[in-house]
Design a protein around this motif. Structure first.
Motif, short mmCIF file in Angstrom:
data_model
loop_
_atom_site.label_atom_id
_atom_site.label_comp_id
_atom_site.label_asym_id
_atom_site.label_seq_id
_atom_site.Cartn_x
_atom_site.Cartn_y
_atom_site.Cartn_z
N VAL A 87 0.83 -1.21 0.00
CA VAL A 87 0.00 0.00 0.00
C VAL A 87 0.86 1.26 0.00
O VAL A 87 0.53 2.25 -0.66
CB VAL A 87 -0.96 -0.01 1.21
CG1 VAL A 87 -1.70 1.31 1.33
CG2 VAL A 87 -1.94 -1.16 1.09
N ALA A 88 1.99 1.22 0.71
CA ALA A 88 2.87 2.39 0.77
C ALA A 88 3.44 2.72 -0.60
O ALA A 88 3.52 3.90 -0.99
CB ALA A 88 4.00 2.15 1.78
N LYS A 89 3.81 1.70 -1.35
CA LYS A 89 4.32 1.94 -2.70
C LYS A 89 3.21 2.46 -3.61
O LYS A 89 3.43 3.32 -4.46
CB LYS A 89 4.92 0.66 -3.28
CG LYS A 89 6.26 0.27 -2.65
CD LYS A 89 6.82 -0.98 -3.32
CE LYS A 89 8.19 -1.33 -2.74
NZ LYS A 89 8.76 -2.56 -3.36
N GLY A 90 2.02 1.92 -3.41
CA GLY A 90 0.89 2.41 -4.20
C GLY A 90 0.62 3.88 -3.91
O GLY A 90 0.36 4.67 -4.82
N MET A 91 0.67 4.27 -2.64
CA MET A 91 0.46 5.66 -2.28
C MET A 91 1.55 6.56 -2.87
O MET A 91 1.25 7.63 -3.41
CB MET A 91 0.43 5.82 -0.75
CG MET A 91 0.20 7.26 -0.29
SD MET A 91 0.08 7.42 1.52
CE MET A 91 1.77 7.04 2.00
N ALA A 92 2.80 6.11 -2.80
CA ALA A 92 3.91 6.90 -3.35
C ALA A 92 3.74 7.09 -4.85
O ALA A 92 3.96 8.18 -5.39
CB ALA A 92 5.24 6.22 -3.05
N PHE A 93 3.33 6.02 -5.53
CA PHE A 93 3.13 6.11 -6.98
C PHE A 93 2.01 7.07 -7.31
O PHE A 93 2.12 7.90 -8.22
CB PHE A 93 2.83 4.71 -7.54
CG PHE A 93 2.75 4.66 -9.04
CD1 PHE A 93 3.88 4.37 -9.80
CD2 PHE A 93 1.56 4.92 -9.70
CE1 PHE A 93 3.82 4.32 -11.18
CE2 PHE A 93 1.48 4.87 -11.09
CZ PHE A 93 2.61 4.57 -11.83
N VAL A 94 0.90 6.98 -6.59
CA VAL A 94 -0.24 7.85 -6.84
C VAL A 94 0.12 9.31 -6.60
O VAL A 94 -0.24 10.20 -7.39
CB VAL A 94 -1.43 7.42 -5.95
CG1 VAL A 94 -2.49 8.51 -5.89
CG2 VAL A 94 -2.03 6.13 -6.47
N GLN A 95 0.84 9.57 -5.53
CA GLN A 95 1.24 10.95 -5.23
C GLN A 95 2.16 11.50 -6.32
O GLN A 95 2.12 12.69 -6.64
CB GLN A 95 1.90 11.02 -3.86
CG GLN A 95 0.93 10.78 -2.70
CD GLN A 95 1.63 10.72 -1.35
OE1 GLN A 95 2.85 10.58 -1.28
NE2 GLN A 95 0.85 10.80 -0.28
N GLN A 96 2.98 10.63 -6.87
CA GLN A 96 3.94 11.06 -7.90
C GLN A 96 3.28 11.23 -9.26
O GLN A 96 3.55 12.19 -9.97
CB GLN A 96 5.06 10.03 -8.00
CG GLN A 96 6.10 10.35 -9.06
CD GLN A 96 7.08 9.20 -9.25
OE1 GLN A 96 6.74 8.04 -9.12
NE2 GLN A 96 8.31 9.53 -9.56
N GLN A 97 2.38 10.31 -9.61
CA GLN A 97 1.86 10.25 -10.97
C GLN A 97 0.45 10.81 -11.14
O GLN A 97 0.07 11.20 -12.24
CB GLN A 97 1.84 8.79 -11.44
CG GLN A 97 3.20 8.11 -11.47
CD GLN A 97 3.91 8.26 -12.79
OE1 GLN A 97 3.27 8.37 -13.82
NE2 GLN A 97 5.22 8.27 -12.77
#
Length: 352
Positions: free
Chosen positions: A102-112
């Motif tokens: 989930v943390a990687k998903g959140m980081a990706f969403v915030q970036q992209q």
């Protein structure tokens, strides 16, 4: 001989004109009384010549098709109508959701995604709709957002995991003509991480897929539920030999340009400019403020193998790094990226 083929009256006229003494044809006014006959005879003579030439040509070369052609030319096959190839669909994310990061998903969403969407409860719509509580909600029906006709035609039921997977893989394939210009997330694990994160944005998250659902999905696609294995990292040399810089460029434009520039002399952004990065000293770009996590690793050259380790998982390469990117899990895709980065250099290195 040709004159003899004329009717007797015409033949006699021609003979009379030819045998007439010029002096005998003059009338009292001094005009030629047989001028009209002479003109007619000239026209007839010209017609005779053409007719005779035609007969001679006909006798030499027949205008009838031969029973058997001298050279047989096979008929060209008719071209079959071009069939538009249907884009390959994405791999299922159902087997990956239970252990998705989930943390990687959140980081990706915030970036992209954060440039176009908000994710808080009650957040305003932007270029795209607010995405709080999107998983399980009615498709393309967020209050106050004006959807395109292309996606309205696809609005059937709710956002299931499968529908989210299809949409995030390629919005333009899912709904041709959509106003969503994002090219999609082609890495299956990354899609699973993103959907797992979006699932948490709810007061009542929808249940994760059951074992029976995952098994049914796997049987439907005739494949194991496990994600496909990638080539071992020790085959990097072989992977680089078959690397496709064009694919690396497409991935870079899709996932990296929000933070990095790659043009010569380009400015640093959230991340450093990457022109000439292959072969350069790692974490040493001029004017960029690196985190304490990567500073101990600075100075060593960015070899292909070292870049491969970094791109696979920045967090594992340098725990505590500010680089939120989850990494490129597919070995061939990393090789494609390295080949593309190497092209963007005044003096590309010789890759192994």
């Amino acid at each position: 001989m040709l004159l003899a083929a004329l009717p007797n009256s015409l033949y006699a006229l021609v003979q009379r004109v030819q045998n007439t003494n010029p002096g005998e044809t003059m009338d009292k006014s001094g005009k030629d009384g047989l001028l009209g006959n002479k003109i007619a005879a000239g026209v007839l003579t010209a017609g005779l010549v053409l007719w005779g030439a035609n007969r001679i040509a006909h006798s030499v070369m027949s205008d009838e098709a031969p029973e058997k052609p001298a050279i047989k030319i096979a008929a060209l096959p008719s071209a079959a109508p071009a069939q538009a190839s249907k884009p390959a669909g994405p791999e299922s994310i159902l087997p990956l959701l239970a252990k998705a990061d989930v943390a990687k998903g959140m980081a990706f969403v915030q970036q992209q995604c954060a440039a176009c969407h908000t994710f808080t409860q009650g957040g305003a719509n932007g270029v795209g709709p607010n995405l709080y509580d999107v998983v399980g909600a009615p498709m393309f029906a967020h209050t106050g957002f004006s959807y395109s006709a292309a996606v309205k035609a696809k609005a059937h039921g709710n956002w299931t995991y499968d529908e989210m997977n299809e949409w995030l893989y390629s919005p333009s394939n899912f709904a041709p003509g959509t106003g969503m210009s994002y090219p999609g997330i082609h890495n299956t694990q990354t899609r699973a991480d993103v959907v797992a994160y979006l699932r948490t944005l709810s007061n009542r998250p929808v249940p994760l897929p059951s074992a029976s659902q995952i098994k049914s999905e796997s049987e439907e696609h005739g494949a194991s539920a496990a994600p496909p294995a990638t080539a071992p990292a020790e085959n990097l040399t072989a992977l680089l030999a078959h690397a496709d810089p064009a694919k690396g460029k497409a991935l870079f434009e899709e996932q990296c340009t929000a933070c990095h520039t790659i043009a010569k002399g380009g400015a640093n952004g959230v991340g450093p400019n990457l022109y000439g990065v292959v072969g350069s000293k790692s974490f040493s770009a001029s004017g960029f403020d690196y985190s304490d996590a990567v500073k101990p690793k600075a100075g060593k050259p960015w070899t292909a193998a070292r870049l491969d380790d970094w791109l696979k998982s920045p967090a594992a390469f340098a725990p505590g790094t500010h680089m939120a990117y989850p990494g490129i899990k597919n070995d061939q895709t990393r090789a494609d990226m390295i080949a593309y980065l190497n092209q963007n250099s005044a003096s590309p290195v010789k890759l192994p």
